[in-house]
Design a protein around this motif. Sequence first.
Motif, PDB file in Angstrom:
ATOM      1  N   ALA A 204       0.835  -1.202   0.000  1.00 59.74           N
ATOM      2  CA  ALA A 204       0.000   0.000   0.000  1.00 59.74           C
ATOM      3  C   ALA A 204       0.871   1.255   0.000  1.00 59.74           C
ATOM      4  CB  ALA A 204      -0.936  -0.003   1.211  1.00 59.74           C
ATOM      5  N   GLU A 205       1.922   1.238   0.798  1.00 63.63           N
ATOM      6  CA  GLU A 205       2.831   2.391   0.844  1.00 63.63           C
ATOM      7  C   GLU A 205       3.513   2.610  -0.508  1.00 63.63           C
ATOM      8  OE1 GLU A 205       5.591   1.538   3.960  1.00 63.63           O
ATOM      9  OE2 GLU A 205       4.049   1.464   5.497  1.00 63.63           O
ATOM     10  N   LYS A 206       4.001   1.520  -1.092  1.00 58.76           N
ATOM     11  CA  LYS A 206       4.695   1.636  -2.370  1.00 58.76           C
ATOM     12  C   LYS A 206       3.752   2.060  -3.492  1.00 58.76           C
ATOM     13  CE  LYS A 206       8.607  -1.386  -1.663  1.00 58.76           C
ATOM     14  NZ  LYS A 206       9.460  -2.362  -2.306  1.00 58.76           N
ATOM     15  N   LEU A 207       2.557   1.479  -3.521  1.00 61.16           N
ATOM     16  CA  LEU A 207       1.609   1.799  -4.586  1.00 61.16           C
ATOM     17  C   LEU A 207       1.150   3.252  -4.485  1.00 61.16           C
ATOM     18  CD1 LEU A 207      -0.371  -1.544  -4.524  1.00 61.16           C
ATOM     19  CD2 LEU A 207       1.033  -0.694  -6.413  1.00 61.16           C
ATOM     20  N   GLU A 208       0.957   3.740  -3.268  1.00 56.05           N
ATOM     21  CA  GLU A 208       0.572   5.140  -3.081  1.00 56.05           C
ATOM     22  C   GLU A 208       1.668   6.064  -3.603  1.00 56.05           C
ATOM     23  OE1 GLU A 208      -0.588   6.327   0.914  1.00 56.05           O
ATOM     24  OE2 GLU A 208       0.259   8.299   0.511  1.00 56.05           O
ATOM     25  N   ALA A 209       2.915   5.718  -3.341  1.00 57.82           N
ATOM     26  CA  ALA A 209       4.035   6.552  -3.788  1.00 57.82           C
ATOM     27  C   ALA A 209       4.133   6.618  -5.308  1.00 57.82           C
ATOM     28  CB  ALA A 209       5.333   6.015  -3.201  1.00 57.82           C
ATOM     29  N   ARG A 210       3.650   5.585  -5.989  1.00 56.33           N
ATOM     30  CA  ARG A 210       3.750   5.527  -7.450  1.00 56.33           C
ATOM     31  C   ARG A 210       2.616   6.252  -8.164  1.00 56.33           C
ATOM     32  NH1 ARG A 210       4.950  -0.820  -8.399  1.00 56.33           N
ATOM     33  NH2 ARG A 210       6.832  -0.939  -7.161  1.00 56.33           N
ATOM     34  N   LEU A 211       1.600   6.692  -7.444  1.00 58.20           N
ATOM     35  CA  LEU A 211       0.461   7.330  -8.093  1.00 58.20           C
ATOM     36  C   LEU A 211       0.869   8.637  -8.764  1.00 58.20           C
ATOM     37  CD1 LEU A 211      -2.330   6.837  -5.407  1.00 58.20           C
ATOM     38  CD2 LEU A 211      -2.115   5.669  -7.607  1.00 58.20           C
ATOM     39  N   SER A 212       0.164   8.960  -9.815  1.00 59.84           N
ATOM     40  CA  SER A 212       0.386  10.227 -10.509  1.00 59.84           C
ATOM     41  C   SER A 212      -0.457  11.311  -9.857  1.00 59.84           C
ATOM     42  CB  SER A 212      -0.010  10.097 -11.979  1.00 59.84           C
ATOM     43  OG  SER A 212       0.757   9.111 -12.610  1.00 59.84           O
ATOM     44  N   LYS A 213      -0.099  12.534 -10.122  1.00 56.60           N
ATOM     45  CA  LYS A 213      -0.827  13.675  -9.578  1.00 56.60           C
ATOM     46  C   LYS A 213      -2.300  13.584  -9.972  1.00 56.60           C
ATOM     47  CE  LYS A 213      -0.841  18.646  -9.270  1.00 56.60           C
ATOM     48  NZ  LYS A 213      -0.236  19.905  -9.667  1.00 56.60           N
ATOM     49  N   GLY A 214      -3.180  13.766  -8.988  1.00 54.01           N
ATOM     50  CA  GLY A 214      -4.616  13.742  -9.228  1.00 54.01           C
ATOM     51  C   GLY A 214      -5.263  12.396  -8.968  1.00 54.01           C
ATOM     52  N   GLU A 215      -4.462  11.339  -8.839  1.00 53.94           N
ATOM     53  CA  GLU A 215      -5.030  10.022  -8.576  1.00 53.94           C
ATOM     54  C   GLU A 215      -5.311   9.874  -7.080  1.00 53.94           C
ATOM     55  OE1 GLU A 215      -3.076   7.669 -12.358  1.00 53.94           O
ATOM     56  OE2 GLU A 215      -2.149   7.411 -10.394  1.00 53.94           O
ATOM     57  N   TYR A 216      -6.221   8.978  -6.742  1.00 57.73           N
ATOM     58  CA  TYR A 216      -6.705   8.848  -5.371  1.00 57.73           C
ATOM     59  C   TYR A 216      -5.987   7.763  -4.573  1.00 57.73           C
ATOM     60  CZ  TYR A 216     -10.661  11.890  -6.416  1.00 57.73           C
ATOM     61  OH  TYR A 216     -11.445  12.966  -6.743  1.00 57.73           O
ATOM     62  N   TYR A 217      -5.843   8.043  -3.288  1.00 61.29           N
ATOM     63  CA  TYR A 217      -5.354   7.054  -2.325  1.00 61.29           C
ATOM     64  C   TYR A 217      -6.130   7.248  -1.021  1.00 61.29           C
ATOM     65  CZ  TYR A 217      -2.780  10.839  -0.085  1.00 61.29           C
ATOM     66  OH  TYR A 217      -2.453  12.000   0.557  1.00 61.29           O
ATOM     67  N   GLN A 218      -6.099   6.237  -0.207  1.00 62.59           N
ATOM     68  CA  GLN A 218      -6.815   6.278   1.066  1.00 62.59           C
ATOM     69  C   GLN A 218      -5.808   6.485   2.189  1.00 62.59           C
ATOM     70  OE1 GLN A 218      -8.805   2.594   2.020  1.00 62.59           O
ATOM     71  NE2 GLN A 218     -10.704   3.692   2.331  1.00 62.59           N
ATOM     72  N   ASP A 219      -6.059   7.477   3.040  1.00 63.51           N
ATOM     73  CA  ASP A 219      -5.131   7.718   4.141  1.00 63.51           C
ATOM     74  C   ASP A 219      -5.369   6.711   5.271  1.00 63.51           C
ATOM     75  OD1 ASP A 219      -7.299   8.587   5.653  1.00 63.51           O
ATOM     76  OD2 ASP A 219      -6.771  10.707   5.538  1.00 63.51           O
ATOM     77  N   ASN A 220      -4.614   6.821   6.338  1.00 61.75           N
ATOM     78  CA  ASN A 220      -4.706   5.867   7.445  1.00 61.75           C
ATOM     79  C   ASN A 220      -6.059   5.866   8.143  1.00 61.75           C
ATOM     80  OD1 ASN A 220      -2.143   4.978   6.980  1.00 61.75           O
ATOM     81  ND2 ASN A 220      -1.203   6.377   8.453  1.00 61.75           N
ATOM     82  N   LEU A 221      -6.819   6.952   7.982  1.00 63.92           N
ATOM     83  CA  LEU A 221      -8.148   7.033   8.594  1.00 63.92           C
ATOM     84  C   LEU A 221      -9.247   6.597   7.628  1.00 63.92           C
ATOM     85  CD1 LEU A 221      -7.749  10.408  10.507  1.00 63.92           C
ATOM     86  CD2 LEU A 221      -7.578   8.080  11.416  1.00 63.92           C
ATOM     87  N   GLY A 222      -8.856   6.181   6.419  1.00 62.72           N
ATOM     88  CA  GLY A 222      -9.823   5.697   5.445  1.00 62.72           C
ATOM     89  C   GLY A 222     -10.454   6.765   4.576  1.00 62.72           C
ATOM     90  N   ARG A 223      -9.909   7.972   4.640  1.00 63.85           N
ATOM     91  CA  ARG A 223     -10.435   9.062   3.814  1.00 63.85           C
ATOM     92  C   ARG A 223      -9.739   9.058   2.464  1.00 63.85           C
ATOM     93  NH1 ARG A 223      -9.166  13.344   8.409  1.00 63.85           N
ATOM     94  NH2 ARG A 223      -7.196  12.332   7.946  1.00 63.85           N
ATOM     95  N   TRP A 224     -10.508   9.299   1.394  1.00 60.70           N
ATOM     96  CA  TRP A 224      -9.915   9.381   0.059  1.00 60.70           C
ATOM     97  C   TRP A 224      -9.293  10.751  -0.136  1.00 60.70           C
ATOM     98  CZ3 TRP A 224      -8.845   5.206  -2.403  1.00 60.70           C
ATOM     99  CH2 TRP A 224      -9.648   4.077  -2.279  1.00 60.70           C
ATOM    100  N   LYS A 225      -8.076  10.762  -0.645  1.00 63.99           N
ATOM    101  CA  LYS A 225      -7.361  11.998  -0.933  1.00 63.99           C
ATOM    102  C   LYS A 225      -6.751  11.903  -2.316  1.00 63.99           C
ATOM    103  CE  LYS A 225      -6.280  13.323   3.705  1.00 63.99           C
ATOM    104  NZ  LYS A 225      -5.354  14.019   4.535  1.00 63.99           N
ATOM    105  N   GLN A 226      -6.553  13.059  -2.939  1.00 66.27           N
ATOM    106  CA  GLN A 226      -5.896  13.097  -4.240  1.00 66.27           C
ATOM    107  C   GLN A 226      -4.438  13.448  -4.054  1.00 66.27           C
ATOM    108  OE1 GLN A 226      -8.772  15.674  -6.449  1.00 66.27           O
ATOM    109  NE2 GLN A 226      -8.263  14.241  -8.103  1.00 66.27           N
TER     110      GLN A 226
END
Length: 108
Positions: free
Chosen positions: A85-107
């Motif tokens: 999860a940490e690695k995949l989040e780091a690979r995202l492009s600008k504007g793509e979504y990830y979920q933070d530790n509290l489960g909130r979606w962020k871009q």
Amino acid sequence: MKRFISGLLSLTLLAAVPASAITLKQAQTQGLVGEANSGYIAVVNASTPEVEKLVVEVNNKRKQEYASIAKRNNIDISQVAARAAEKLEARLSKGEYYQDNLGRWKQK
């Protein structure tokens, strides 16, 4: 003639499959799916059957890979998924979504 029409119909259906299938990158870029904090992808906004199918396919493949890595390293699959999860989040492009530790979606 009947055989020709049947063959043509088969070719048309085969050609239509790739055009209608959405890729992971397309779904991420369009904001349909994001990288969940679990190491798997999840639907961010409204879903469609096509997006649901993609989520299931990608997550099944990831689960198999995580299980293989966990077995090789004699660790729990949840540890592998968390690191992924940490690695995949780091690979995202600008504007793509990830979920933070509290489960909130962020871009990103």
